[in-house]
Write a protein that holds these residues in place. Structure first.
Motif, PDB file in Angstrom:
ATOM      1  N   GLY A 139       0.844  -1.186   0.000  1.00  0.00           N
ATOM      2  CA  GLY A 139       0.000   0.000   0.000  1.00  0.00           C
ATOM      3  C   GLY A 139       0.879   1.234   0.000  1.00  0.00           C
ATOM      4  N   ARG A 140       0.663   2.134   0.975  1.00  0.00           N
ATOM      5  CA  ARG A 140       1.480   3.341   1.096  1.00  0.00           C
ATOM      6  C   ARG A 140       2.619   3.175   2.091  1.00  0.00           C
ATOM      7  N   SER A 141       2.719   2.021   2.742  1.00  0.00           N
ATOM      8  CA  SER A 141       3.793   1.772   3.702  1.00  0.00           C
ATOM      9  C   SER A 141       5.050   1.324   2.968  1.00  0.00           C
ATOM     10  N   GLN A 142       6.200   1.802   3.428  1.00  0.00           N
ATOM     11  CA  GLN A 142       7.478   1.500   2.793  1.00  0.00           C
ATOM     12  C   GLN A 142       8.227   0.431   3.565  1.00  0.00           C
ATOM     13  N   VAL A 143       8.895  -0.452   2.836  1.00  0.00           N
ATOM     14  CA  VAL A 143       9.709  -1.510   3.417  1.00  0.00           C
ATOM     15  C   VAL A 143      11.110  -1.403   2.843  1.00  0.00           C
ATOM     16  N   ARG A 144      12.118  -1.516   3.719  1.00  0.00           N
ATOM     17  CA  ARG A 144      13.517  -1.438   3.276  1.00  0.00           C
ATOM     18  C   ARG A 144      14.319  -2.582   3.899  1.00  0.00           C
ATOM     19  N   ALA A 145      15.282  -3.079   3.122  1.00  0.00           N
ATOM     20  CA  ALA A 145      16.233  -4.094   3.600  1.00  0.00           C
ATOM     21  C   ALA A 145      15.523  -5.294   4.222  1.00  0.00           C
ATOM     22  N   GLY A 146      14.449  -5.742   3.595  1.00  0.00           N
ATOM     23  CA  GLY A 146      13.711  -6.892   4.111  1.00  0.00           C
ATOM     24  C   GLY A 146      14.434  -8.204   3.846  1.00  0.00           C
ATOM     25  N   ALA A 147      14.363  -9.114   4.806  1.00  0.00           N
ATOM     26  CA  ALA A 147      14.959 -10.444   4.655  1.00  0.00           C
ATOM     27  C   ALA A 147      14.015 -11.467   5.272  1.00  0.00           C
ATOM     28  N   MET A 148      13.891 -12.627   4.631  1.00  0.00           N
ATOM     29  CA  MET A 148      12.998 -13.665   5.139  1.00  0.00           C
ATOM     30  C   MET A 148      13.454 -15.031   4.668  1.00  0.00           C
ATOM     31  N   GLU A 149      13.379 -16.005   5.568  1.00  0.00           N
ATOM     32  CA  GLU A 149      13.582 -17.418   5.235  1.00  0.00           C
ATOM     33  C   GLU A 149      12.257 -18.117   5.496  1.00  0.00           C
ATOM     34  N   LEU A 150      11.639 -18.621   4.428  1.00  0.00           N
ATOM     35  CA  LEU A 150      10.313 -19.219   4.508  1.00  0.00           C
ATOM     36  C   LEU A 150      10.379 -20.683   4.106  1.00  0.00           C
ATOM     37  N   VAL A 151       9.857 -21.563   4.963  1.00  0.00           N
ATOM     38  CA  VAL A 151       9.735 -22.983   4.646  1.00  0.00           C
ATOM     39  C   VAL A 151       8.337 -23.220   4.108  1.00  0.00           C
ATOM     40  N   LEU A 152       8.247 -23.696   2.883  1.00  0.00           N
ATOM     41  CA  LEU A 152       6.958 -23.899   2.241  1.00  0.00           C
ATOM     42  C   LEU A 152       6.382 -25.249   2.623  1.00  0.00           C
ATOM     43  N   GLY A 153       5.163 -25.480   2.204  1.00  0.00           N
ATOM     44  CA  GLY A 153       4.503 -26.739   2.515  1.00  0.00           C
ATOM     45  C   GLY A 153       3.054 -26.483   2.844  1.00  0.00           C
ATOM     46  N   SER A 154       2.405 -27.462   3.477  1.00  0.00           N
ATOM     47  CA  SER A 154       0.992 -27.301   3.827  1.00  0.00           C
ATOM     48  C   SER A 154       0.786 -26.165   4.816  1.00  0.00           C
ATOM     49  N   VAL A 155       1.796 -25.910   5.669  1.00  0.00           N
ATOM     50  CA  VAL A 155       1.752 -24.779   6.604  1.00  0.00           C
ATOM     51  C   VAL A 155       3.025 -23.956   6.392  1.00  0.00           C
ATOM     52  N   PRO A 156       2.969 -22.896   5.588  1.00  0.00           N
ATOM     53  CA  PRO A 156       4.155 -22.063   5.385  1.00  0.00           C
ATOM     54  C   PRO A 156       4.638 -21.490   6.723  1.00  0.00           C
ATOM     55  N   THR A 157       5.938 -21.635   6.979  1.00  0.00           N
ATOM     56  CA  THR A 157       6.498 -21.238   8.264  1.00  0.00           C
ATOM     57  C   THR A 157       7.705 -20.339   8.053  1.00  0.00           C
ATOM     58  N   VAL A 158       7.732 -19.235   8.771  1.00  0.00           N
ATOM     59  CA  VAL A 158       8.864 -18.317   8.721  1.00  0.00           C
ATOM     60  C   VAL A 158       9.934 -18.811   9.694  1.00  0.00           C
ATOM     61  N   ARG A 159      11.140 -19.041   9.198  1.00  0.00           N
ATOM     62  CA  ARG A 159      12.250 -19.401  10.079  1.00  0.00           C
ATOM     63  C   ARG A 159      12.907 -18.160  10.649  1.00  0.00           C
ATOM     64  N   ALA A 160      13.011 -17.110   9.849  1.00  0.00           N
ATOM     65  CA  ALA A 160      13.607 -15.859  10.305  1.00  0.00           C
ATOM     66  C   ALA A 160      13.169 -14.745   9.368  1.00  0.00           C
ATOM     67  N   ALA A 161      13.010 -13.543   9.915  1.00  0.00           N
ATOM     68  CA  ALA A 161      12.649 -12.388   9.094  1.00  0.00           C
ATOM     69  C   ALA A 161      13.070 -11.117   9.806  1.00  0.00           C
ATOM     70  N   SER A 162      13.419 -10.100   9.030  1.00  0.00           N
ATOM     71  CA  SER A 162      13.761  -8.789   9.571  1.00  0.00           C
ATOM     72  C   SER A 162      13.530  -7.749   8.493  1.00  0.00           C
ATOM     73  N   ALA A 163      13.327  -6.494   8.908  1.00  0.00           N
ATOM     74  CA  ALA A 163      13.083  -5.423   7.941  1.00  0.00           C
ATOM     75  C   ALA A 163      13.010  -4.095   8.671  1.00  0.00           C
ATOM     76  N   ASP A 164      13.165  -3.014   7.928  1.00  0.00           N
ATOM     77  CA  ASP A 164      12.866  -1.664   8.384  1.00  0.00           C
ATOM     78  C   ASP A 164      11.682  -1.165   7.566  1.00  0.00           C
ATOM     79  N   ALA A 165      10.797  -0.401   8.202  1.00  0.00           N
ATOM     80  CA  ALA A 165       9.590   0.044   7.502  1.00  0.00           C
ATOM     81  C   ALA A 165       9.094   1.357   8.077  1.00  0.00           C
ATOM     82  N   VAL A 166       8.361   2.070   7.264  1.00  0.00           N
ATOM     83  CA  VAL A 166       7.558   3.208   7.711  1.00  0.00           C
ATOM     84  C   VAL A 166       6.111   2.828   7.420  1.00  0.00           C
ATOM     85  N   VAL A 167       5.346   2.589   8.482  1.00  0.00           N
ATOM     86  CA  VAL A 167       4.010   2.015   8.369  1.00  0.00           C
ATOM     87  C   VAL A 167       2.954   3.108   8.438  1.00  0.00           C
ATOM     88  N   VAL A 168       2.044   3.088   7.451  1.00  0.00           N
ATOM     89  CA  VAL A 168       0.894   3.994   7.444  1.00  0.00           C
ATOM     90  C   VAL A 168      -0.260   3.270   8.129  1.00  0.00           C
TER      91      VAL A 168
END
Length: 364
Positions: A173-202
């Motif tokens: 939308g109008r929110s900005q995301v910078r330097a985002g990182a994510m490790e996602l394990v796919l499958g029947s239940v997608p699971t985040v192993r690690a994530a980080s980011a900087d953002a300006v949220v509207v």
């Protein structure tokens, strides 16, 4: 076919693998046919609006048992690509096959371009797909996210049941995301192993969506309206994506100009400055500056079990003041006798507010 052998070159030719939606035009490269397998090397050309170079391709030509017409089966494909994402998405889905990972199935539309490498190899048990994109720019609509997602930069790697994202820049939308990182394990239940980011949220856009998510409704329902912007640093995030209440996270929020409104408040609360460090159970405040009516306070400390009906807190208060309007509201809200109220204006240089927990626990 098993005994046939041939080799040669392709110049401005065409190849087609309809099973995977692959139709190459303007193709150049070398080919060799031996033992029923057609192999291509140094292959280059276009697939729709996408182009590729340095390609290798192996296709098994398996005769049909009835009419002996070869039925081509893709065994291996590798190439460096400059891809049109809209045209590439259906090809990737055919290559991955069924069952399709939920993270891929939930992509409703995809537009833009990306460059990198693609590799596909099939054996008797399953097909293996690896996509390594070093530069991505595009727009995505994702099921469950009511806002458009724009990616202006970043790297993506997909292989097997893993999706890794690095250096992601863009907008939700109008929110900005910078330097985002994510490790996602796919499958029947997608699971985040690690994530980080900087953002300006509207908050005008993001907060109503978060408040609608199962598992987050209860803690957000007490505050039906938030607006303004918040600088957010996501320190960590892990857990199943389809169970927001089960996520483990830590985020640092710095309100830039936030307005909180609700039926239990006599007027909107404005929050500026300071910092909040949020985890699933605790909020730590560092000189959070809040104002309502003609009152203002700067608070530091902790709020534990903040999503519970009776949270525990230990707050240090400073630089406080209250005028006539806020004192009148406090007297009415807490049913205090007029003679017990101080005369406005009231100032507070320092103080402390605590509650150990429970509806009957005293405020001290």
């Amino acid at each position: 076919l098993g005994s046939m052998r041939a080799e040669g070159q392709l110049a401005n030719g065409a190849l087609e693998l309809p099973t995977f939606g692959i139709a190459v035009t303007g193709g150049v490269g070398h080919f060799a046919l031996a033992d029923g397998t057609l192999r291509w090397s140094e292959l280059a050309g276009a697939i729709g609006k996408s182009t590729f170079t340095g390609g290798t391709l192996a296709v098994d030509l398996i005769p049909d048992a009835v009419d002996l017409i070869p039925d081509p089966a893709l065994r291996k494909l590798e190439a460096t690509v400059d891809a049109d994402l809209a045209g590439t998405l259906p090809i990737v889905r055919r290559l991955v096959g069924r069952p399709e990972p939920a993270a891929l199935a939930n992509v409703e539309s995809l537009r833009g371009r990306a460059s990198g490498t693609v590799a596909y190899e099939a054996d008797r048990r399953r097909a293996h797909v690896a996509v390594d994109l070093s530069r991505v720019q595009g727009n995505v609509r994702y099921r469950g996210v009511p806002l458009p997602i724009e990616v202006s930069g970043g790297a993506v790697r997909y292989a097997g049941d893993r999706l890794d994202v690095r250096g992601l820049d863009g907008r939700v939308g109008r929110s900005q995301v910078r330097a985002g990182a994510m490790e996602l394990v796919l499958g029947s239940v997608p699971t985040v192993r690690a994530a980080s980011a900087d953002a300006v949220v509207v908050l005008d856009e993001i907060y109503p969506w978060l408040a609608s998510l199962e598992g987050l409704r209860r803690p957000t329902s007490a505050i039906p309206s938030e607006s303004g912007t918040v600088a957010v640093r996501l320190v960590r995030l892990s857990g199943p994506l389809n169970q927001p209440a089960a996520l483990d996270y830590e985020a640092v929020l710095r309100p830039q100009q936030v307005r909180i409104a609700g039926p239990t408040l006599p007027a909107p609360v404005t929050v500026t400055g300071g910092e909040l460090r949020v985890t699933p159970r605790t909020v730590a405040l560092d000189r959070l500056d809040a104002a309502m009516l003609d009152a203002r306070i700067v608070a530091s400390g902790t709020i534990a079990d903040y999503a519970a009906p009776d949270p525990r807190f230990d707050l240090k208060l400073a630089d406080g003041r209250a005028g006539e309007r806020s004192l009148d509201w406090a007297r009415t809200r807490f049913r205090l006798p007029a003679r017990a109220m101080p005369r406005a204006p009231l100032t507070l240089s320092s103080g402390r507010l605590q509650r150990a927990g429970g509806a009957t626990a005293p405020l001290v």
